[in-house]
Design an enzyme around this catalytic site. Structure first.
Site, PDB file in Angstrom:
ATOM      1  N   GLU A 296      38.247  43.300  39.560  1.00 26.51           N
ATOM      2  CA  GLU A 296      38.625  42.127  39.250  1.00 26.51           C
ATOM      3  C   GLU A 296      39.913  42.171  38.122  1.00 26.51           C
ATOM      4  O   GLU A 296      39.983  41.526  37.070  1.00 26.51           O
ATOM      5  CB  GLU A 296      37.465  41.209  38.625  1.00 26.51           C
ATOM      6  CG  GLU A 296      36.331  40.997  39.385  1.00 26.51           C
ATOM      7  CD  GLU A 296      35.250  40.181  38.968  1.00 26.51           C
ATOM      8  OE1 GLU A 296      35.191  39.621  37.409  1.00 26.51           O
ATOM      9  OE2 GLU A 296      34.097  39.664  39.393  1.00 26.51           O
TER      10      GLU A 296
ATOM     11  N   GLU B  21      30.378  41.598  45.331  1.00 37.28           N
ATOM     12  CA  GLU B  21      29.562  40.966  44.293  1.00 37.28           C
ATOM     13  C   GLU B  21      29.378  39.570  44.897  1.00 37.28           C
ATOM     14  O   GLU B  21      30.275  38.837  45.136  1.00 37.28           O
ATOM     15  CB  GLU B  21      30.159  40.558  42.853  1.00 37.28           C
ATOM     16  CG  GLU B  21      30.512  41.899  42.111  1.00 37.28           C
ATOM     17  CD  GLU B  21      30.889  41.657  40.673  1.00 37.28           C
ATOM     18  OE1 GLU B  21      30.699  40.526  39.952  1.00 37.28           O
ATOM     19  OE2 GLU B  21      31.905  42.773  40.041  1.00 37.28           O
TER      20      GLU B  21
END
Length: 507
Positions: free
Chosen positions: A175, A294
């Site tokens: 991320e 995710e």
């Protein structure tokens, strides 16, 4: 008379793709109680000689989790892997910046590799591209995969691990578009670093597969330009781009909540389009694959988590992100699994985030039992019965509108043909909250198949939860709900239900 309907046509020649089993992966991060009192608790009544909880291992093996992402997540962007290896008594304690906890480093790379073998899972290992870079990533790869005769491979051997871990999948950070990420970067900064890291790592081990960071979610202001910019830098040297998304029913609108898998579908299509744009721009012959590493429901414990990190920081393994999932959460997880199967030609890996205690299908009590949350069951069913070839269902169904979505199908479905076992499995969710719907399936292509089982997960209360003491939400096998005649299968789908309909060729 109800106008609700759902029809699918299944043909063994109408294929999406052979499913990569890694689509049923999961995730363990050094966050909250995922590791400590989750998978690892020396002194627990079920602990093995290494301190791993065998009750948890049994539940992981029951699912058949093929790959587990580790050690993060946000955690990885301040992870010093060298602190996690060697004699445990000599390992330092570190401030963990992502979740404002203290990391004791009792479980590290080698211990997790040992746990993964016991769980029957491969590892998707993430490297720190937040506070560190190419050298640390290459050193970790050498430590894990090189056989012997170099600084870091010999260091591994000195730590009592003679054979390489041979880890094949590596994430290039996590991320990195997020301002919350330690070492956050612009798309161009990250793309350049990821590409140079990828090239160096593949010099060490050309057999590895590399995952580059996509956007943290579709709400990011840089999405999807982030994907385009990163791939313009790294397309030739990486194999996957990651997707992350979480959904929640914050407005207590179940119909709208269950429509959020349509957003996931749109997300996947957008990233595929972006990948293919860069492919065309580069005149490449390679298709970029997707790693949805995710995904889950996450919203129940947000306020508690914020309070813990703000007012009680730097504890070891505090209770964080411990969402207690209810029945409607299980329905959305089922819908998200169906969405992944529908895109299995490009989504080759995926990770339900996470596996134990932290937004997880498996929960534990310290010194007590491990137990199954409601979302455990669709995950179990998909992993167990969703191996083989994903079929194009050609779904036709009645539709409805919600607060945020229009044209939402009342029924969502995916089908998997296990050609080796001669089994056909239909996964179906009835999203209608009021009415049973009959699913009509044309299975004439599967001549000689007979109904094996119809599993249903249903409950009158959308907010029903499981606990260590009570499994209120449980799947059951039903009889008399299906009729198979002349190649046409009729199946009753109760209102708001997850269904697994299994057929097998007569032996």
């Amino acid at each position: 008379m109800s106008k609700k309907f759902a029809k699918i046509t299944l043909d063994r020649d109408f294929r999406i793709s052979r499913i990569d089993k890694r689509i049923y992966g999961s995730f363990i991060e050094h966050l909250g109680r995922a590791v400590y009192t989750g998978i690892y608790q020396p002194g627990h009544p079920t602990a093995d000689e290494a301190g791993f909880r065998k009750d948890v291992l049994d539940l992981v093996r029951e699912i058949g989790v093929p790959i587990v992402r580790y050690p993060g997540g946000n955690f990885v962007s301040n992870f010093y892997w060298e602190d996690s290896v060697g004699p445990v008594a000599e390992r330092p304690r570190r401030l963990e910046l992502a979740w404002r906890s203290t990391e004791p480093n009792l479980v590290g790379v080698n211990e997790f590799a040992d746990w993964s073998k016991k769980a029957g899972s491969d590892i998707m290992l993430a490297v720190n591209l937040g506070t560190r870079g190419i050298d640390a990533a290459c050193n970790l790869l050498e430590y894990c995969n090189h056989p012997f005769g170099t600084k870091y491979s010999d260091l591994r051997i000195s730590h009592g691990v003679k054979d390489p871990h041979d880890i094949k999948v590596w994430c290039l950070g996590n991320e990195m578009d997020g301002p919350w990420q330690t070492g956050h970067k612009t798309a161009l900064e990250y793309g350049r670093l990821a590409d140079e890291t990828a090239k160096a790592m593949k010099q060490i081990d050309p057999s590895i597969e590399l995952v580059v960071c996509g956007s943290s979610n579709t709400g990011m202001p840089t999405y999807p330009q982030w994907e385009a910019t990163v791939l313009e830098q790294a397309y030739d040297d990486v194999d996957y781009i990651s997707l992350h998304t979480y959904y929640g029913n914050r407005f207590h609108d179940t119909a709208n909540f269950l429509a959020q898998s349509d957003d996931m579908d749109h997300f996947i299509k957008t990233v595929i389009s972006t990948c293919d744009f860069v492919k065309a721009k580069k005149r490449s012959k390679k298709d970029m694959m997707l790693s949805f590493d995710e995904w889950n429901v996450w919203f129940h414990a947000n306020e508690e988590d914020d309070d813990t990190m703000k007012n009680r920081p730097w504890s070891v393994a505090p209770a964080l992100l411990e969402d207690h999932y209810d029945f409607e959460d299980a329905l959305l997880v089922g819908l998200m699994l169906i969405t992944l199967l529908k895109h299995s030609d490009r989504v080759r890996m995926a990770c339900l985030a996470q596996l134990v205690n932290v937004i997880a299908p498996i929960m534990t009590e310290k010194d007590g039992p491990a137990w199954k949350q409601t979302i455990y069951y669709p995950y179990l069913h998909a992993s167990k019965y969703g191996r083989g070839v994903a079929l194009n269902t050609a779904l036709r169904a009645s539709r409805h509108d919600t607060m945020d979505y229009s044209g939402v199908t009342d029924v969502e479905s995916a089908a998997v043909w296990n050609d080796e076992e001669e089994e056909l499995t239909i996964f179906a969710v009835n999203r209608d909250l009021q009415e049973e719907i009959v699913l009509e399936s044309d299975v004439r292509s599967f001549e000689g198949y007979e109904l094996l089982e119809h599993i249903v997960l249903a409950h009158e209360e959308m907010t029903a939860v499981n606990s260590a003491q009570t499994q209120a939400v449980l799947p059951k096998s039903v009889t008399g709900w299906d009729g198979l005649e002349s190649g046409f299968l009729s199946s009753r789908l109760p209102k708001a239900s997850w269904n697994v309909i299994r057929l097998k060729k007569k032996g």
